[in-house]
Motif scaffolding. Structure first.
Motif, PDB file in Angstrom:
ATOM      1  N   PRO A  97       0.961 -21.316  11.541  1.00  0.00           N
ATOM      2  CA  PRO A  97       1.225 -20.592  10.288  1.00  0.00           C
ATOM      3  C   PRO A  97      -0.032 -20.101   9.588  1.00  0.00           C
ATOM      4  O   PRO A  97      -1.112 -20.685   9.688  1.00  0.00           O
ATOM      5  N   PHE A  98       0.142 -18.989   8.857  1.00  0.00           N
ATOM      6  CA  PHE A  98      -0.914 -18.490   7.994  1.00  0.00           C
ATOM      7  C   PHE A  98      -1.219 -19.496   6.896  1.00  0.00           C
ATOM      8  O   PHE A  98      -0.425 -20.405   6.618  1.00  0.00           O
ATOM      9  N   LEU A  99      -2.340 -19.286   6.242  1.00  0.00           N
ATOM     10  CA  LEU A  99      -2.544 -19.917   4.939  1.00  0.00           C
ATOM     11  C   LEU A  99      -1.405 -19.518   4.012  1.00  0.00           C
ATOM     12  O   LEU A  99      -0.844 -18.429   4.141  1.00  0.00           O
ATOM     13  N   ARG A 100      -1.069 -20.366   3.057  1.00  0.00           N
ATOM     14  CA  ARG A 100       0.027 -20.063   2.140  1.00  0.00           C
ATOM     15  C   ARG A 100      -0.436 -19.040   1.106  1.00  0.00           C
ATOM     16  O   ARG A 100      -1.435 -19.252   0.423  1.00  0.00           O
ATOM     17  N   TYR A 101       0.280 -17.932   0.997  1.00  0.00           N
ATOM     18  CA  TYR A 101      -0.014 -16.899   0.021  1.00  0.00           C
ATOM     19  C   TYR A 101       1.236 -16.620  -0.817  1.00  0.00           C
ATOM     20  O   TYR A 101       2.363 -16.753  -0.316  1.00  0.00           O
ATOM     21  N   PRO A 102       1.049 -16.206  -2.069  1.00  0.00           N
ATOM     22  CA  PRO A 102       2.221 -15.801  -2.868  1.00  0.00           C
ATOM     23  C   PRO A 102       2.837 -14.500  -2.379  1.00  0.00           C
ATOM     24  O   PRO A 102       3.987 -14.205  -2.650  1.00  0.00           O
ATOM     25  N   GLN A 103       2.068 -13.690  -1.663  1.00  0.00           N
ATOM     26  CA  GLN A 103       2.577 -12.467  -1.056  1.00  0.00           C
ATOM     27  C   GLN A 103       1.734 -12.177   0.180  1.00  0.00           C
ATOM     28  O   GLN A 103       0.530 -12.405   0.200  1.00  0.00           O
ATOM     29  N   TYR A 104       2.417 -11.674   1.228  1.00  0.00           N
ATOM     30  CA  TYR A 104       1.743 -11.354   2.486  1.00  0.00           C
ATOM     31  C   TYR A 104       1.701  -9.839   2.646  1.00  0.00           C
ATOM     32  O   TYR A 104       2.743  -9.174   2.696  1.00  0.00           O
ATOM     33  N   ASN A 105       0.481  -9.279   2.709  1.00  0.00           N
ATOM     34  CA  ASN A 105       0.281  -7.842   2.804  1.00  0.00           C
ATOM     35  C   ASN A 105      -0.350  -7.504   4.147  1.00  0.00           C
ATOM     36  O   ASN A 105      -1.452  -7.963   4.462  1.00  0.00           O
ATOM     37  N   ILE A 106       0.377  -6.730   4.949  1.00  0.00           N
ATOM     38  CA  ILE A 106      -0.119  -6.282   6.247  1.00  0.00           C
ATOM     39  C   ILE A 106      -0.582  -4.838   6.102  1.00  0.00           C
ATOM     40  O   ILE A 106       0.141  -3.982   5.574  1.00  0.00           O
ATOM     41  N   SER A 107      -1.774  -4.565   6.587  1.00  0.00           N
ATOM     42  CA  SER A 107      -2.318  -3.210   6.584  1.00  0.00           C
ATOM     43  C   SER A 107      -2.854  -2.909   7.972  1.00  0.00           C
ATOM     44  O   SER A 107      -3.638  -3.683   8.532  1.00  0.00           O
ATOM     45  N   ILE A 108      -2.408  -1.786   8.551  1.00  0.00           N
ATOM     46  CA  ILE A 108      -2.873  -1.350   9.861  1.00  0.00           C
ATOM     47  C   ILE A 108      -3.589  -0.018   9.659  1.00  0.00           C
ATOM     48  O   ILE A 108      -2.958   0.980   9.259  1.00  0.00           O
ATOM     49  N   ASN A 109      -4.890   0.005   9.887  1.00  0.00           N
ATOM     50  CA  ASN A 109      -5.666   1.207   9.614  1.00  0.00           C
ATOM     51  C   ASN A 109      -6.530   1.588  10.808  1.00  0.00           C
ATOM     52  O   ASN A 109      -7.038   0.732  11.545  1.00  0.00           O
ATOM     53  N   ALA A 110      -6.690   2.907  11.001  1.00  0.00           N
ATOM     54  CA  ALA A 110      -7.444   3.429  12.139  1.00  0.00           C
ATOM     55  C   ALA A 110      -8.924   3.101  12.003  1.00  0.00           C
ATOM     56  O   ALA A 110      -9.475   3.046  10.895  1.00  0.00           O
ATOM     57  N   THR A 111      -9.571   2.878  13.131  1.00  0.00           N
ATOM     58  CA  THR A 111     -11.022   2.662  13.132  1.00  0.00           C
ATOM     59  C   THR A 111     -11.730   4.011  12.977  1.00  0.00           C
ATOM     60  O   THR A 111     -11.128   5.089  13.114  1.00  0.00           O
ATOM     61  N   ALA A 112     -13.033   3.945  12.757  1.00  0.00           N
ATOM     62  CA  ALA A 112     -13.812   5.182  12.580  1.00  0.00           C
ATOM     63  C   ALA A 112     -13.827   6.011  13.857  1.00  0.00           C
ATOM     64  O   ALA A 112     -13.983   7.251  13.807  1.00  0.00           O
ATOM     65  N   ASN A 113     -13.670   5.369  15.022  1.00  0.00           N
ATOM     66  CA  ASN A 113     -13.706   6.079  16.296  1.00  0.00           C
ATOM     67  C   ASN A 113     -12.362   6.671  16.698  1.00  0.00           C
ATOM     68  O   ASN A 113     -12.275   7.408  17.690  1.00  0.00           O
ATOM     69  N   SER A 114     -11.313   6.320  15.963  1.00  0.00           N
ATOM     70  CA  SER A 114      -9.968   6.729  16.362  1.00  0.00           C
ATOM     71  C   SER A 114      -9.689   8.169  15.950  1.00  0.00           C
ATOM     72  O   SER A 114     -10.007   8.590  14.832  1.00  0.00           O
ATOM     73  N   THR A 115      -9.061   8.916  16.866  1.00  0.00           N
ATOM     74  CA  THR A 115      -8.643  10.284  16.540  1.00  0.00           C
ATOM     75  C   THR A 115      -7.150  10.362  16.251  1.00  0.00           C
ATOM     76  O   THR A 115      -6.658  11.411  15.834  1.00  0.00           O
ATOM     77  N   LEU A 116      -6.431   9.256  16.492  1.00  0.00           N
ATOM     78  CA  LEU A 116      -4.986   9.205  16.261  1.00  0.00           C
ATOM     79  C   LEU A 116      -4.677   8.120  15.240  1.00  0.00           C
ATOM     80  O   LEU A 116      -5.411   7.120  15.133  1.00  0.00           O
ATOM     81  N   PRO A 117      -3.597   8.272  14.491  1.00  0.00           N
ATOM     82  CA  PRO A 117      -3.240   7.267  13.483  1.00  0.00           C
ATOM     83  C   PRO A 117      -2.713   5.994  14.137  1.00  0.00           C
ATOM     84  O   PRO A 117      -2.336   5.988  15.311  1.00  0.00           O
TER      85      PRO A 117
END
Length: 942
Positions: A337-357
């Motif tokens: 399990p993750f550490l306990r958080y009051p809210q879990y926020n997932i963010s998926i973001n492209a790297t600087a080298n990526s040309t596609l989302p």
């Protein structure tokens, strides 16, 4: 809105068609068990979409009653499976038993609930659901027209599993459906024999319809994949080509799920979603595991790159960018399990080298629950199930016989060891209305010590197999209709002094060899021959009887092995006192002389300790067994009375949490008791750190010691015959063996009482140790079982705090008042022993402290019984063992196809503050991903 709800429910479970098959309580050819709860009779039907056969629940449970939901909630779109329910208004626990499983295999278990005002009360219930003996989830029905779905992945320890509904006093438990699906062993490695996964949500990204649920046969494991459609924020990506799985794939997401994915609407944006924990009283801070499924669905050009980072609350899951494989299923997941958080926020973001989302195909989110608690020993549990079925015992005989302790079957006593399955030690079915023969299943209860079947209508013979029970000490068969003779095996046990059998008031039970012969028709000639023979036998018998009576005067105390008249209430009591509950004093068969003690102790060379009776010496028997010899000193203020009292008590109490007596010495002026050796000394020594080079007990060890001590006291109060009040419970009278198992000692001040006339005894002297003595006993001079409860509460506070019963710096104060002063400010850390370095479950510490303070309330009527205390401490220990199981685990993220060290990230290695995104997209997806309104989206994934 309501029509949409029914439409989604229709897609989730699918419409049922007519078609009657024979109901079965066994898996089908696919290993599936599918139960429509509350379906009357033994009917069944086949779902026209999935082709899964659903059976009525008649063969799965023997409790409750079936009902139809109110007509106002039945619509054409509503699956027939939700038209009826089975409810359980009677009993604290009611269970479904799913059989013919494979022990050690992994299974998916799914339960569904739709209230639909089936009872006409419009009262939405709340109740608990257990898998076996382990708490799974609380069901909180918030909408009569909505359906709630629970799903778990567990490893089953036996060839059956039980799903139990527990009434918590907040509404009648009910259920609509119950499913079981087998899973391959490699799937979901996060689930093991100590830990189960409870589904929070399973979402398929990219379908264009909100009704496009995916399940069997598209998913061979019949997982339900809910569509997640948000065209305002995401663009759908899809392919018609098959997505393949590698050999390393441990989740086997179906191709139809992996053929769709999402990408940000704006190619330069991120994919973001969030969820809020679903908390409940028994799981206030759930830990979550996620499985994120990825596959590249677009054939990229040679100069195109899709690479992205995955972040949780600002922490990167991987230390490098991740690139999904083209048309191959892959998954990124955390193993613990993750550490306990009051809210879990997932963010998926492209790297600087990526040309596609970035993209994502699907996600599964699970909370973790402990399955570490083991039930009753399998052989014991099976034996009781067979006996329950044979005698049709209702009572509360549902679920596991012994576990959890608060739900243990009536009329049973179990022994508990945190490291071993519970064992059944006592069965009291006296006056239970039993009929038929004595169940042969009783012979499988190898830890059974007392079996009371008196005052029933049992017929047939006494099974000789009962003689093979190694621990059986008392067998009460009084007041039945048994016939035949006492079997030879039982007679041998009687004669060697290991069994006390009561058999009176069985008119047809033979008590000597002659009367056991079947009656025969005889001719007059036979009578003429028989009469003289009988006369001769009578004369011989009288002569022998006179001889025996004369011989008995010369040899007092010899064992009487003859059988008494059959209609007399009779019991065999072994003369060595090793078992049984006879009123006359029967000491153990080992009687030592003073010279024996000198040899055993090497002339009383090593002193182990000293008390009011005298010194305790280290000793060794001839076979090398180490013992403790408690020798009364001439200056002792405890005389013959106390010595005889303790000796007599120790000959008739037998419990794993009470110190055992091996023998005694009464040689002229010398008196001594010889006990089992407890190598780790007193509990007080361990609390103060005087043992093990200053190593202090862990919280887990303290809880186990408290539980075992409480079990010993419970035995004295409830199961000993007659019951006992110890009157001197304290940390120095609790001894520990080499395994740190706790046993209560020193019974010289103990008093018996009559349960029928109350739980107190009258005395004219006050005994006990300052700091432990019940103030009500001090005032009335009438010790009760609650006096022991008070003293135990003080010991429990010592275990929590590491302090003595009376603190003397800067001035004398009882540990009770000292703790109350600090707890009044909500300061539990100011109370708990700092030498444990915070290595404990804080909820368990609070609970144990609360138990201790309840035990030490001034008014004895407000104190719990020792049975209550045992149950509460068992829960504390379960909390701590669950914490230990999680904290000892590895907490890394992995990818299915690449598990090298560069592809993992230790989520416990960072401690970043939570940065909750405030943009509207995040909150929109949070509403979809968190607690989903059942009226809008069908069954709530909880």
């Amino acid at each position: 809105m309501a029509a949409r709800s029914w439409l989604i429910l229709l897609c989730l479970v699918a419409a049922a068609t007519a078609g009657v098959l024979q109901a079965r309580a066994q898996p089908d050819s696919k290993g599936f068990i599918s139960v429509d709860c509350g379906l009357p009779g033994k009917t069944s039907y086949v779902d026209d979409k999935t082709k899964i056969s659903y059976a009525a629940d008649d063969g799965f449970t023997d409790g409750g009653s079936f009902h139809n939901i109110s007509a106002e909630y039945i619509t054409p779109a509503l699956s027939a499976r939700y038209h009826n329910v089975r409810s359980f208004p009677d009993g604290a626990r009611n269970c479904y038993t799913l059989r013919s499983l494979v022990a050690g295999l992994k299974y998916l278990i799914r339960a569904t609930f739709m209230y639909g005002n089936y009872d006409g009360l419009s009262k939405l219930p709340i109740f608990d659901v257990y898998i076996g003996v382990n708490f799974w989830m609380m069901v909180n029905i918030s909408d009569p027209s909505g359906a709630t779905l629970l799903e778990a992945i567990v490893v089953v320890p036996d060839d059956f599993v039980q799903v139990c509904l527990v009434n918590t006093g907040t509404g009648t438990p009910f259920i609509s459906g119950l499913d079981l699906r087998p899973l391959e062993k490699k799937l979901y490695p996060q689930a093991n024999d100590k830990r189960g996964l409870s589904l929070f949500g399973r979402w398929n990204f990219g379908p264009i319809s909100t009704t496009e649920f995916i399940r069997y046969p598209d998913d061979p494991h019949d997982r339900i994949w809910m569509p997640w459609v948000s065209p305002s924020y995401w663009v759908e990506v899809s392919t018609t080509r098959p997505v393949q799985h590698t050999d390393e794939d441990v989740f086997d997401a179906p191709t139809k799920v992996m053929q769709t994915a999402i990408a940000p609407l704006n190619a330069s944006s991120n994919i973001e979603f969030a969820w809020v924990p679903y908390t409940q009283p028994k799981d206030p801070a759930p830990g979550y595991i996620t499985v994120m499924h990825f596959s590249e669905l677009q054939l990229r050009s040679s100069n195109a790159t899709r690479q992205f980072y995955i972040n949780l609350n600002g922490n990167m899951v991987f230390s490098q960018g991740y690139t999904p494989a083209y048309l191959y299923a892959d998954a990124i997941f955390n193993s613990n399990p993750f550490l306990r958080y009051p809210q879990y926020n997932i963010s998926i973001n492209a790297t600087a080298n990526s040309t596609l989302p970035p993209i994502i195909n699907a996600i599964e989110v699970f909370s973790v629950f402990s399955t570490a608690t083991v039930g009753t020993d399998g052989q014991d549990a099976s034996a009781m199930m067979v006996s329950k079925e044979k005698y049709q015992v209702k009572k509360n005989w549902m679920g596991d016989p012994c576990v959890p302790k608060t739900l243990a079957w009536d009329k049973l006593t179990c022994s508990y060891d945190s490291s071993k399955p519970a064992r059944i030690t006592d069965i009291n079915l006296s006056s239970g209305g039993l009929s038929g023969e004595i169940s042969s299943a009783f012979a499988n209860l190898k830890a059974l010590q007392n079996l009371d079947l008196s005052n029933n209508n049992l017929t047939g013979s006494i099974p000789d197999a009962l003689s093979q029970l190694p621990s059986l000490a008392v067998l009460d068969l009084t007041g039945n209709k048994l016939n035949g003779s006492i079997p030879s095996g039982l007679l041998k046990r009687i004669q060697d002094g290991t069994l006390n059998i009561k058999y009176g008031n069985n008119p047809n039970l033979c008590t000597n060899d002659n009367s056991c012969q079947p009656a025969k028709h005889k001719s007059k000639l036979a009578i003429y021959v028989a009469v003289p023979v009988v006369l001769v036998l009578v004369i011989v018998s009288v002569t022998i009887l006179l001889f025996c009576l004369l011989g008995r005067k010369k040899k007092q105390g010899s064992m009487n092995t003859s059988v008494k008249p059959q209609n007399e209430t009779t019991s065999y009591v072994p003369t060595n006192g090793s078992h049984g509950h006879g009123s006359s004093m029967q000491l153990e068969n080992r009687r030592f002389t003073y010279n024996d003690l000198e040899k055993i102790t090497n002339n009383f060379q090593r002193v182990l300790g000293e008390g009011g009776f005298g010194k305790v010496y280290d000793g060794f028997l001839e076979d090398g067994t180490q013992v403790a010899v408690k020798l009364r000193s001439e200056s002792s203020n405890q005389g013959d009375k106390e010595f005889l009292a303790e000796a007599q008590i120790l000959t008739r109490i037998h419990h794993k949490s009470l110190v055992s007596m091996i023998g005694y010495c009464k040689d002229g002026k010398y008196m001594a008791l010889v006990y089992e050796y407890m190598s780790e000394g007193t509990l007080r020594e361990h609390i103060s750190g005087k043992r093990n080079n200053g190593r202090y007990l862990t919280w887990r060890e303290r809880l186990r010691i408290a539980l075992e001590s409480a079990q010993g006291l419970e035995y004295l109060h409830k199961w000993c015959n007659p019951p006992l009040i110890h009157r001197d419970v304290k940390a120095t009278n609790i001894l520990l063996n080499a395994r740190l198992e706790a046993k209560i000692a020193d019974f010289g001040l103990s008093k018996t009482f009559n349960l029928e006339n109350g739980t107190h005894v009258s005395t004219n002297t006050l005994v006990g140790t300052p700091g432990y003595v019940d103030p009500e006993y001090q005032a009335t001079m009438q010790p009760t079982t609650k006096s022991d409860v008070y003293s135990f509460g003080v010991v429990l506070l010592e275990l929590v705090t590491g302090k003595p019963a009376v603190l003397r710096d800067p001035e004398p104060i009882s540990i009770i008042h000292w703790a109350q002063q600090r707890l009044a400010q909500g300061n539990i850390e100011g109370v708990v022993d700092a030498r444990m370095h915070g290595d404990h479950d804080v909820n368990g510490v609070w609970k144990a402290t609360d138990i201790a303070l309840k035990c030490t309330t001034q008014v004895s009527a407000q104190r719990p019984t020792m049975t209550d205390v045992v149950a509460q401490l068992q829960e504390c220990l379960e909390l701590e063992e669950g914490r230990c199981a999680i904290s000892n685990a590895n907490n890394n993220f992995y990818t299915d196809n690449n598990s090298n060290s560069n592809s993992s990230y230790d989520m416990y290695a960072t401690d970043h503050s939570i940065d909750v995104s405030q943009n509207s997209a995040a909150f929109e997806t949070e509403r979809n991903f968190g607690r989903m309104p059942s009226t809008a989206t069908g069954p709530a994934a909880r």
